[in-house]
Enzyme design. Structure first.
Site, PDB file in Angstrom:
ATOM      1  N   SER A 137      -6.785  -2.135   3.096  1.00 49.92           N
ATOM      2  CA  SER A 137      -6.957  -0.772   2.590  1.00 49.92           C
ATOM      3  C   SER A 137      -6.731  -0.713   1.092  1.00 49.92           C
ATOM      4  O   SER A 137      -5.911  -1.460   0.542  1.00 49.92           O
ATOM      5  CB  SER A 137      -5.968   0.168   3.276  1.00 49.92           C
ATOM      6  OG  SER A 137      -5.992   1.431   2.658  1.00 49.92           O
ATOM      7  N   TYR A 150       2.631   2.732   4.830  1.00 46.54           N
ATOM      8  CA  TYR A 150       1.327   2.178   5.218  1.00 46.54           C
ATOM      9  C   TYR A 150       0.794   1.284   4.106  1.00 46.54           C
ATOM     10  O   TYR A 150       0.371   0.146   4.342  1.00 46.54           O
ATOM     11  CB  TYR A 150       0.381   3.352   5.482  1.00 46.54           C
ATOM     12  CG  TYR A 150      -1.065   3.003   5.735  1.00 46.54           C
ATOM     13  CD1 TYR A 150      -1.483   2.561   6.983  1.00 46.54           C
ATOM     14  CD2 TYR A 150      -2.027   3.174   4.738  1.00 46.54           C
ATOM     15  CE1 TYR A 150      -2.824   2.273   7.230  1.00 46.54           C
ATOM     16  CE2 TYR A 150      -3.365   2.882   4.977  1.00 46.54           C
ATOM     17  CZ  TYR A 150      -3.760   2.431   6.220  1.00 46.54           C
ATOM     18  OH  TYR A 150      -5.075   2.151   6.451  1.00 46.54           O
TER      19      TYR A 150
END
Lengths: 245, 440
Positions: A137, A150
């Site tokens: 990501s 995250y």
């Protein structure tokens, strides 16, 4: 020519399914591994009907690290391409107050996919061929207040993929790091995402397929993200820490 | 979001959800009176609901196919285009197809769409084996001709007003090739046109493009095209090996809406004239690939933008055989007189009527479209009246402006439909802008 199958880990996600469909369209058999595979039965039937390829389902829990090699042992064929779409966005506020929740996000986004791809990498290395795809990501490129638990796990995964690529270069094994940016999926449902920066799952699937064919190293699904992240990475820390991003 | 049908008129602000499974769909139904929407190819306001429009395209999976019977089971959001792409190479084609392949299974059932073979084979509903419909409480009911026949009867052609269709089973037909043996017949006037339809009643496919800007002696002049699925032996040697390979078509797209002056009586008249002359000069017999024969407009994505920002309105009625000649002549004279040309005027012989409030019945159907303008709206009101005078009825999938009294005068079944909805507790659960307008 019979093609080696594509193994997709975390196949229940929208990005995973779109990627699976793109490979099936090109004639690759699929090995779809996910939790509760019964919810993938209809997709399996649909893919087999549309594309005439064999689709096998494997139930697994990514966090049960010991089960990874057992799953690989149970596959009739070692895949030619393995894609990890394992991930969990989690809730930042919850992650700040509940270490258990944070650990779950960290493990799901880093430990589980890294260990699984690592295990496959060893088998690919023994065979002397294979492609590994890790869906990481852009959140891993710089920690931000809104999702750093995250993001930090994705940062770890991105670094792991980079190292794996470095280790396996010249050994016939290719490693692709995918940085999707915003994607319109179940994971982001309800978020107000800027349209120009948001990809559809199909777009991600097609981009991953093309990047695998071209043996790309790092894929920003929407090229504009490369620019966005270059800017974000280069903001001096004294300024960055005061920004709300 | 702002939403419209394919005619881009009317446009309404609608709350849209796109549930991904049965549970989410059941939940969405609790948000208030709802209508399911497929790929937005009905022309008017039948798939609009300002409070609760449900985009069904995530129900997009094919479930099974039986090569013995040709039966396919597919979720409601599957596109006909995908079905053709999947099954034509294996020797199967839809038993009935509308003029676009970018429609969903649910949409085809809700509109009970018809194709160029209606006069022989009936509408889409004739090839349906069963449908699964969601009730207001979220339960799924499977219905067929033998199981819950009343629900089946009203769901086929029921414009989604019996509840969201989630899945269906229907039959494809066997074909040997992806080619159509096409016969082109130019006719000089309406009498010849209707005579040709009757003469060629046994042709599998038949349709006419009708020039609605010429009056007098040439009123109703048409280009009739007939078609049969080509057998492998009809193809040239080089094509026989790959009988389903047809030339890839580049998809063109209308990037923006055309400015209003592009379509006026002069350009449309010129277009009609050129189109007729070119058509009349075509060879009598030719081989057409399936895309050119069934879906000529599909190769221009967003062709609806041709009609400009205000959109367009469609008119489609069917007149019974005995009243067809006089009724069509009256309609065409009125249109010619108005000077408002229709680009795409299509005439077709229809066969047996279907179930519920499904549109088709034996006779002739005329379909027209006009850019939205006060004049066009007035003209359509007059066309309504002419159709009513000739015992015609109207196609709800095309309608965006009819009045409830026109509907009731044209179709006695409308009141039965409304009564059924009330009796089954559907009236308050499922509504569209069209059902509200037409008091269904």
């Amino acid at each position: 020519m019979t093609r080696l199958p594509v193994l997709i880990l975390g196949a229940g996600s929208d990005i995973a399914m779109a990627t699976a469909r793109r490979f099936a369209e090109a004639g690759y058999p699929l090995q779809l591994a996910a939790r509760r595979t019964e919810r993938l039965e209809r997709d399996r039937a649909d893919i087999e009907l549309r594309h005439g390829v064999k689709v096998s389902l494997y139930d697994f829990d990514a966090l049960d690290i010991a089960s990874h090699s057992a799953l690989l042992d149970s596959l009739p064929d070692l895949p030619g391409i393995a894609v990890s779409a394992i991930g969990l966005l989690g809730d930042q506020a919850e992650n700040e107050s509940d270490a258990g929740a944070a650990i779950r996000v960290m493990r799901t986004n880093y430990e589980a996919p890294a260990c699984f791809l690592g295990e496959i990498a060893n088998r690919f290395e023994a065979r002397g061929s294979g492609t590994l795809v890790g869906i990481s990501s852009v959140a891993g490129e710089r920690g931000r207040a809104t999702n750093y638990v995250y993001g930090s796990a994705k940062a770890g995964f991105t670094a792991y993929l980079s190292g794996l690529r470095n280790r396996l270069a010249g050994k016939g094994i290719h490693v692709l790091t995918v940085l999707p940016g915003f994607v319109d999926t179940r994971m982001t449902a309800g978020m107000d995402l800027p349209k120009r920066l948001t990809a559809q799952p199909d777009e991600v699937g097609r981009a991953i397929f093309a990047a695998v064919q071209r043996r790309r190293n790092i894929l920003y699904v929407k090229p504009v993200w490369q620019l966005v992240m270059a800017v974000i990475r280069n903001i001096p820390e004294p300024v960055f820490k005061r920004l709300k991003l | 979001m702002m939403l419209s049908g394919w005619g881009r008129f009317p446009r309404q602000s609608c709350a849209v959800s796109d549930p991904r499974d049965i549970d989410e769909l059941a939940q969405v139904l609790q948000a208030g009176s709802a209508i399911a929407r497929g790929n937005g190819r009905s022309y008017g306001d039948s798939a609009l609901n300002p409070v609760n429009t449900i985009d069904m395209r995530r129900f997009g999976r094919m479930v099974s196919f039986d090569p013995m019977t040709g039966q396919i089971v597919a979720e409601a959001g599957v596109l006909l285009a995908d079905i053709i792409d999947t099954f034509l190479p294996r020797g199967w084609f839809p038993s009935v197809t509308p003029g676009t392949r970018f429609v969903t299974v649910g949409g085809m059932i809700a509109s009970d769409v018809h194709g160029k073979n209606h006069h022989l084979h009936g509408a889409f509903g004739a090839f349906l084996d069963w449908i699964e419909v969601m009730a207001p409480d979220g339960r799924i009911t499977r219905c067929s001709r033998t199981e819950k026949p009343e629900l089946f009867h009203w769901t086929v052609g029921g414009m989604g007003l019996t509840g969201p269709i989630v899945c269906a089973a229907f039959r494809l037909r066997r074909v040997e090739t992806g080619w159509i043996r096409q016969t082109n017949l130019p006719t000089r006037n309406l009498e010849e046109t209707l005579a040709a339809f009757e003469t060629h009643h046994s042709s599998t496919y038949s349709v006419a493009w009708i020039d609605c800007l010429t009056g007098g002696d040439t009123l109703g002049r048409s280009l009739i095209s007939l078609g049969e699925h080509a057998a492998a032996s009809d193809l040239a040697w080089d094509k026989r090996k790959q009988p389903f390979d047809t030339p890839a078509k580049r998809l063109l797209s209308m990037p923006v809406s055309a400015p209003a002056f592009v379509l006026n009586r002069h350009t449309v008249r010129a277009f009609n004239d050129i189109y007729y002359r070119r058509g009349a000069a075509r060879p009598v017999e030719e081989l057409s690939d399936w895309k050119s024969f069934f879906y000529p407009l599909d190769s221009i994505l967003n062709w609806n933008r041709l009609y400009g920002r205000r959109g367009f309105i469609q008119f489609q009625c069917v007149l019974p055989p005995a009243a067809s000649a006089a009724g069509l002549a009256a309609l065409l004279e009125r249109i010619t007189h108005s000077g408002l040309g229709s680009f795409l005027a299509v005439l077709k012989r229809l066969g047996d009527a279907g179930t519920g409030i499904s549109f088709p019945m034996p006779g002739y159907t005329l379909a027209l479209d006009f850019p939205v303008s006060p004049g066009a709206l007035d003209l359509l009101t007059e066309l309504d009246r002419i159709a009513l005078d000739h015992e015609g009825r109207f196609y709800l999938a095309k309608d965006s402006r009819m009045t409830p009294s026109t509907l009731r005068r044209s179709d006695k079944r409308a009141e039965d439909f409304r009564a059924m909805r009330q009796a089954m507790g559907l009236s308050s659960a499922f509504t569209s802008s069209q059902s509200e307008r037409l008091l269904l």
